[in-house]
Design a protein around this motif. Structure first.
Motif, PDB file in Angstrom:
ATOM      1  N   HIS A 113       0.655  -1.334  -0.216  1.00 37.43           N
ATOM      2  CA  HIS A 113       0.121  -0.222   0.116  1.00 37.43           C
ATOM      3  C   HIS A 113       1.357   1.327   0.091  1.00 37.43           C
ATOM      4  CE1 HIS A 113      -4.132  -1.281  -0.182  1.00 37.43           C
ATOM      5  NE2 HIS A 113      -4.321  -1.886   0.961  1.00 37.43           N
ATOM      6  N   THR A 114       0.395   1.816  -1.074  1.00 37.43           N
ATOM      7  CA  THR A 114       1.612   3.743  -0.920  1.00 37.43           C
ATOM      8  C   THR A 114       1.219   4.625   0.450  1.00 37.43           C
ATOM      9  OG1 THR A 114      -1.123   4.802  -1.955  1.00 37.43           O
ATOM     10  CG2 THR A 114       1.032   3.226  -3.838  1.00 37.43           C
ATOM     11  N   PRO A 115       0.849   5.693   0.360  1.00 38.07           N
ATOM     12  CA  PRO A 115       0.877   6.299   1.198  1.00 38.07           C
ATOM     13  C   PRO A 115      -0.490   6.530   0.687  1.00 38.07           C
ATOM     14  CG  PRO A 115       2.866   7.215  -0.277  1.00 38.07           C
ATOM     15  CD  PRO A 115       3.069   5.840  -0.400  1.00 38.07           C
ATOM     16  N   PHE A 116      -1.090   7.083   2.312  1.00 35.97           N
ATOM     17  CA  PHE A 116      -2.409   7.441   1.694  1.00 35.97           C
ATOM     18  C   PHE A 116      -3.758   6.827   1.684  1.00 35.97           C
ATOM     19  CE2 PHE A 116       0.640  11.350   0.535  1.00 35.97           C
ATOM     20  CZ  PHE A 116       0.483  12.016   1.766  1.00 35.97           C
ATOM     21  N   GLY A 117      -3.524   6.135   1.609  1.00 32.59           N
ATOM     22  CA  GLY A 117      -4.347   4.862   1.287  1.00 32.59           C
ATOM     23  C   GLY A 117      -4.507   4.073  -0.463  1.00 32.59           C
TER      24      GLY A 117
END
Length: 404
Positions: A113-117
């Motif tokens: 998963h990336t930053p900021f969902g």
């Protein structure tokens, strides 16, 4: 049903591993062969490698639904992952599965998963569309197979075949007649070409247990965080068949209970109802299919760790409620749109001038063809925490949005 209950009691009592569980002594091995450990099974080693990895630590500062710095009480990817693993272990004990493999799959399932969902994932997928797209499951595989750089003998974590299988297809087959989608992410296809993961078969029960634990955790805890954020009231739960029934039960048993305790009481019962439903439904399914071993589970033609039809409908109702009142609420949506812009800005800046990447990432990047450069940048961006992504944006741009 009496036989199902009896089997469930045996499982809860901690009996020996069931024949349909994955046997750690018969693991299909690792990409880079390693000698067996005298003290740990392959899946215990995998779990330990996952917990000690950089990617695991980064989950602490990655958004689940709400930007973590808004409140210390909201879930992050790390706290969500720990909650998923706790529920998954409960299933493993009840069903007499390999608990270590179940836990390993649960702990690694959100690595990509990336930053900021999901906002960050949407942004990266848009920018990567011409280069095979971006998928958090495929990215998790890239992390454990290539991007972690900790060991002298190999890149990645060199996880066992069974753990990788669970990571890649815990939600079901990726190819064949039972696949839910047609397009398999390119990083998974590339890895599978060299180390086949049986993409057309169902995953082990251990992986299935981790997957449904994810559903249980976020359906419950996103309700809880939505209440904490003031997006929904406890009384709003009355319109839901599952949470509403529990709300009425709690109010009848504990009249006048303060809101914080009432919310916690509802959420813990919410998890328990779903867990008990899954155990009963799964044991019934196992008695019907009677798989002789883990390979028979993979060939069963259906997911066996499952909700009953009534509970599945209640879970879908809860998901629709969360989309309407939490995920698509104006406050959350506005913040996530700003977050998407941060990720897109960073992607554009690094692909336009790879020398802006930090040492290690920038080496030879300028000479890469466009598709490989784009993948390298997406690898870098997806590993960022929320706080680091914002810091990088401030370093490169004159104005950075305030995400709160």
């Amino acid at each position: 049903m009496e036989e199902v209950s009896r089997i469930g009691t045996i499982g809860m009592g901690g009996s020996a591993r069931a024949p349909f569980a994955v046997d750690p002594t018969r693991s299909r091995g690792r990409v880079v062969p390693e000698p067996d450990s005298p003290t740990r099974t392959p899946f215990q080693r995998d779990r330990d490698r996952i917990v000690h990895s950089t990617a695991f630590r980064r989950l602490k500062h990655k958004t689940q639904v709400f930007i973590s710095h808004e409140s210390d009480h909201f879930r992050t990817r790390l706290t969500h992952t720990i909650e998923v693993s706790q529920i998954a272990r409960a299933f493993a004990r009840a069903l007499r599965l390999d608990e270590d493999l179940t836990e390993a799959v649960a702990l690694v399932h959100d690595f990509g998963h990336t930053p900021f969902g999901h906002a960050g994932e949407r942004a990266l997928d848009r920018r990567m569309r011409a280069f095979g797209g971006f998928d958090h499951n495929a990215q998790a595989l890239r992390i454990v197979a290539h991007l972690e750089r900790r060991y002298a003998d190999f890149d990645g974590l060199n996880l066992a075949w069974e753990t990788l299988e669970g990571l890649v297809k815990h939600n079901g087959p990726l190819t064949g007649p039972h696949a839910e989608t047609k397009a398999v992410p390119l990083p998974i296809l590339e890895f599978d070409a060299g180390f086949p993961l049986m993409l057309n078969s169902f995953p082990s029960l251990e992986a299935q247990a981790a997957a449904i634990s994810d559903d249980i955790a976020y359906n419950t805890h996103d309700l809880d965080d939505g209440i904490r954020a003031g997006l929904i009231e406890i009384s709003d739960l009355a319109e839901l068949s599952l949470a509403g029934d529990i709300l009425r039960e709690v109010e009848a048993r504990h009249p006048g209970l303060d809101p914080e305790r009432k919310s916690h009481e509802i959420m813990r019962r919410h998890i328990t109802r779903m867990v008990e439903d899954v155990i009963a439904t799964t044991l019934l399914g196992l008695s019907e299919v009677a798989p002789a071993d883990a390979d028979a589970v993979r060939a069963a033609g259906r997911t066996l760790v499952a909700f009953s039809p009534a509970m599945k409908a209640a879970v879908e109702e809860t998901r629709r409620f969360l989309f309407a009142h939490v995920y698509r609420s104006p406050a959350v949506w506005r913040t996530m749109e700003l977050a998407e812009g941060v990720v897109e800005d960073l992607f554009d800046a690094f692909t336009a001038d790879p020398s802006r990447l930090p040492d290690g990432w920038a080496a030879q990047a300028a000479a890469l063809p466009p598709e490989r450069l784009a993948r390298r940048v997406s690898d870098y961006l997806s590993g960022m925490t929320d706080t680091f992504a914002l810091a990088e944006h401030r370093r490169l741009f004159d104005a950075t949005p305030q995400l709160s």
